[in-house]
Design an enzyme around this catalytic site. Sequence first.
Site, PDB file in Angstrom:
ATOM      1  N   GLU A 135       0.942  -0.195  -5.551  1.00  0.00           N
ATOM      2  CA  GLU A 135      -0.200   0.623  -5.110  1.00  0.00           C
ATOM      3  C   GLU A 135       0.458   2.388  -5.174  1.00  0.00           C
ATOM      4  O   GLU A 135       0.886   2.601  -4.456  1.00  0.00           O
ATOM      5  CB  GLU A 135      -0.838   0.915  -3.930  1.00  0.00           C
ATOM      6  CG  GLU A 135      -2.620   1.255  -4.400  1.00  0.00           C
ATOM      7  CD  GLU A 135      -2.523   2.900  -3.722  1.00  0.00           C
ATOM      8  OE1 GLU A 135      -3.366   3.336  -3.414  1.00  0.00           O
ATOM      9  OE2 GLU A 135      -1.763   2.563  -2.413  1.00  0.00           O
ATOM     10  N   ASP A 165       1.299  -1.274   0.448  1.00  0.00           N
ATOM     11  CA  ASP A 165       0.266  -0.026  -0.128  1.00  0.00           C
ATOM     12  C   ASP A 165       0.998   1.785  -0.343  1.00  0.00           C
ATOM     13  O   ASP A 165       1.272   1.106   0.576  1.00  0.00           O
ATOM     14  CB  ASP A 165      -1.130  -0.044   1.422  1.00  0.00           C
ATOM     15  CG  ASP A 165      -1.952   1.541   1.746  1.00  0.00           C
ATOM     16  OD1 ASP A 165      -2.897   1.150   0.294  1.00  0.00           O
ATOM     17  OD2 ASP A 165      -1.605   1.809   2.680  1.00  0.00           O
TER      18      ASP A 165
HETATM   19  C1  GLC Z   1      -3.902   9.437  -3.226  1.00  0.00           C
HETATM   20  C2  GLC Z   1      -2.641   7.917  -3.019  1.00  0.00           C
HETATM   21  C3  GLC Z   1      -2.463   7.125  -3.274  1.00  0.00           C
HETATM   22  C4  GLC Z   1      -4.218   6.702  -2.412  1.00  0.00           C
HETATM   23  C5  GLC Z   1      -5.323   7.850  -2.403  1.00  0.00           C
HETATM   24  C6  GLC Z   1      -6.035   7.024  -1.305  1.00  0.00           C
HETATM   25  O1  GLC Z   1      -4.070   9.690  -4.065  1.00  0.00           O
HETATM   26  O2  GLC Z   1      -1.356   8.512  -3.829  1.00  0.00           O
HETATM   27  O3  GLC Z   1      -2.113   6.245  -2.785  1.00  0.00           O
HETATM   28  O4  GLC Z   1      -4.712   5.874  -2.914  1.00  0.00           O
HETATM   29  O5  GLC Z   1      -5.188   9.215  -1.979  1.00  0.00           O
HETATM   30  O6  GLC Z   1      -7.392   7.724  -2.000  1.00  0.00           O
HETATM   31  C1  GLC Z   2      -4.035   3.235  -0.001  1.00  0.00           C
HETATM   32  C2  GLC Z   2      -5.405   2.947   0.719  1.00  0.00           C
HETATM   33  C3  GLC Z   2      -6.138   4.121   0.281  1.00  0.00           C
HETATM   34  C4  GLC Z   2      -5.573   4.675   1.877  1.00  0.00           C
HETATM   35  C5  GLC Z   2      -4.425   4.906   2.005  1.00  0.00           C
HETATM   36  C6  GLC Z   2      -4.098   5.845   3.285  1.00  0.00           C
HETATM   37  O1  GLC Z   2      -3.759   4.628  -0.832  1.00  0.00           O
HETATM   38  O2  GLC Z   2      -5.430   2.142  -1.133  1.00  0.00           O
HETATM   39  O3  GLC Z   2      -7.150   3.655   0.856  1.00  0.00           O
HETATM   40  O4  GLC Z   2      -6.596   5.712   2.621  1.00  0.00           O
HETATM   41  O5  GLC Z   2      -3.854   4.230   1.481  1.00  0.00           O
HETATM   42  O6  GLC Z   2      -3.912   4.516   3.461  1.00  0.00           O
END
Ligand code: GLC
Ligand code: GLC
Length: 657
Positions: A326, A284
């Site tokens: 991710e 993540d």
């Molecule tokens: C931002 C981050 C991404 C995350 C998202 C959550 O775009 O880059 O990693 O999933 O925030 O809303």
């Molecule tokens: C990742 C997850 C998102 C979360 C963020 C912070 O982007 O997909 O849902 O808010 O990480 O943990």
Amino acid sequence: MYEQVSHSLLNEILDELKPEIRRQNLRHFYTRLGANFYAIHSLFQHLYGQRDDFRERLIDLVEVMASRYIERSDELERRDMDRERDHNWFLGQQWVGMALYADGFADTLRGLTSHLPYLQDLGVNMVHVMPMLLCPEKASDGGYAISDFRRIDPRIGTLEDLDELAASMRRRDMLLTLDVVVNHTSDEHEWARRARAGEEKYQDYYYVFPDRDIPDMFEETMPEIFPESAPGNFTFDEAMGKWVMTVFNKFQWDLNYSNPAVFIEMVDIVLTWANHGADIVRLDAVAFLWKKIGTACQNEREAHLILQMMKDCCQVTAPGLLFIAEAIVAPSEITKYFGEDAIIAKECEIAYNATLMALLWDAVATRNARLLNLGLASQPAKLDRATWLNYVRCHDDIGLGFDDADIISAGYDPAAHRAFLVDYFTGAFDESPARGKPFGRNPRTGDARISGALASLVGLESALERDDAEGIERSVRLILLLHSVILSYGGIPLLYYGDELGTVNDYSYLDDHAKASDTRWIHRPRIDWQQAERRHRHGTVECRIFEGIKRLIAVRKGIGAFADFNNRELVACGNEHLLVYVRSNPADAADTVVVVANFDARPQHLDLDDLGSRLRLPVARPRDLASGEAPAIHNNHLVIPPYRFYWLGGQRAGGMI
Ligand code: GLC
Ligand code: GLC
């Protein structure tokens, strides 16, 4: 690679390992450690070499890798070996994924196990179970604020339930994907609690500062991720009397990877879940792993080095395990998470194709594929043995992360165009049937993102409400059109739970204080299994969508050209409403499929002679493999009805499709 310094150090380390580790039969482990140790040592030295405890920490790391190897079951080790032999195994077109919350999908892990036949019926054979670990009841960020990396949330189940799920999936040839939230912990995690209680060892696990001096310097160049609900990147912790870095929510403390102890803990956690049967781990928020004053603290070179080292270490213990990156970042940055200057993936084998996702939504709103074509054409090439996760929706917001230069080439002003898209999907734009919500509006930068269920964003919710048959038809077609792209593009398609049934927005989050300010909850549904039964009733929306996607999945699995060997060629066809690309099978030249998708509300046509000359092969009487029908052709022009797509194959002989 053999190199004297690292090799003599490795020999010393092996002599110093705990006796219980030395007594084991570690033949396979040692051959892999020998292969990767030069890389591990170089990276560890680069990142941590200046520390006095460098050598001790390196021994800790090897002990963690060895201990988790000793625990790995014979069955999983056999899988590792099979995958080593068949190293392209995950590039095949047979894999189709779905991301789901275990509780939203089926209440518990056991519920999920009992619904595996449903997923199999649809054709899904890879399941990403979103976080299921212990997290605070309220401040949970949808499970991404973890209080204990080793304990399953009792509301969702137990470790035994997970083991049963994993075993059942293995029997069904399904892949299990689990999250490891590597970038931060909840402020209720034991490390955070001990830091708060004053233990220096654990304060060093985070970015903790006595005053605002350093935080202020960081803030000069760090963007805000949740500007509405969690402005700023630091939080003052009363009990500790210090500032702590919290890039996401105030209750999510960023881990400090300049401390090797943090890296070693995470390797341990990743391998622990691999030993519980995860075939793939989703790492993540990887773009955020390294923080440096004067930078945006995203996509830093060291973040990549951490991931390379993580890959090198996990390969030694559990080589069959894959990583998903991710990294929802600029198109030019995403591909770097496969590893730069490499031939095969050396960081993560799989990455979210956020670029394709955002571009598809642009095509929905504008009804043309101008930006989509430009954006895909400028997407950097990816490595061999690395693949995309192609998706339409996920549990997060839709960020409009296109390249400004591409927006300009498409004939739009970047700021105005992004504002239009947000207006379109939140229904503020007059003609729009969409029912999304804005997410993360930042008044200072003018940025905003979009929340909303797929079905609501394409207009199904409003059409059902108005009993508007035409609107319903249009939405169903759009849902299938979007899926037709992720299923044919090359990579692992990742469906999002509920979308296969046309599930619309869930407004119940507004009644819950802990959720009301985060619009992403609108698209994290609880599946209503009674309503899901309607998929069996001919003519219902549920049936049309479920059966439509199910058919596409089944057809995909039979098309060798849909495997991902970087075998896709975009075709500039001269019609701005169409997305056209060719997929060819490197092992069978006759197995070629042309994908044609029409994003417009009006029928469009494509000149087959022209297409044939561009493709350097004659195109005659093609057949649509997706529907099994022969598409309409007029004066050698292919006719593509509104929001329709074709997967054109045909007479295989003579190079015709
Ligand atoms: C931002 C981050 C991404 C995350 C998202 C959550 O775009 O880059 O990693 O999933 O925030 O809303
Ligand atoms: C990742 C997850 C998102 C979360 C963020 C912070 O982007 O997909 O849902 O808010 O990480 O943990």
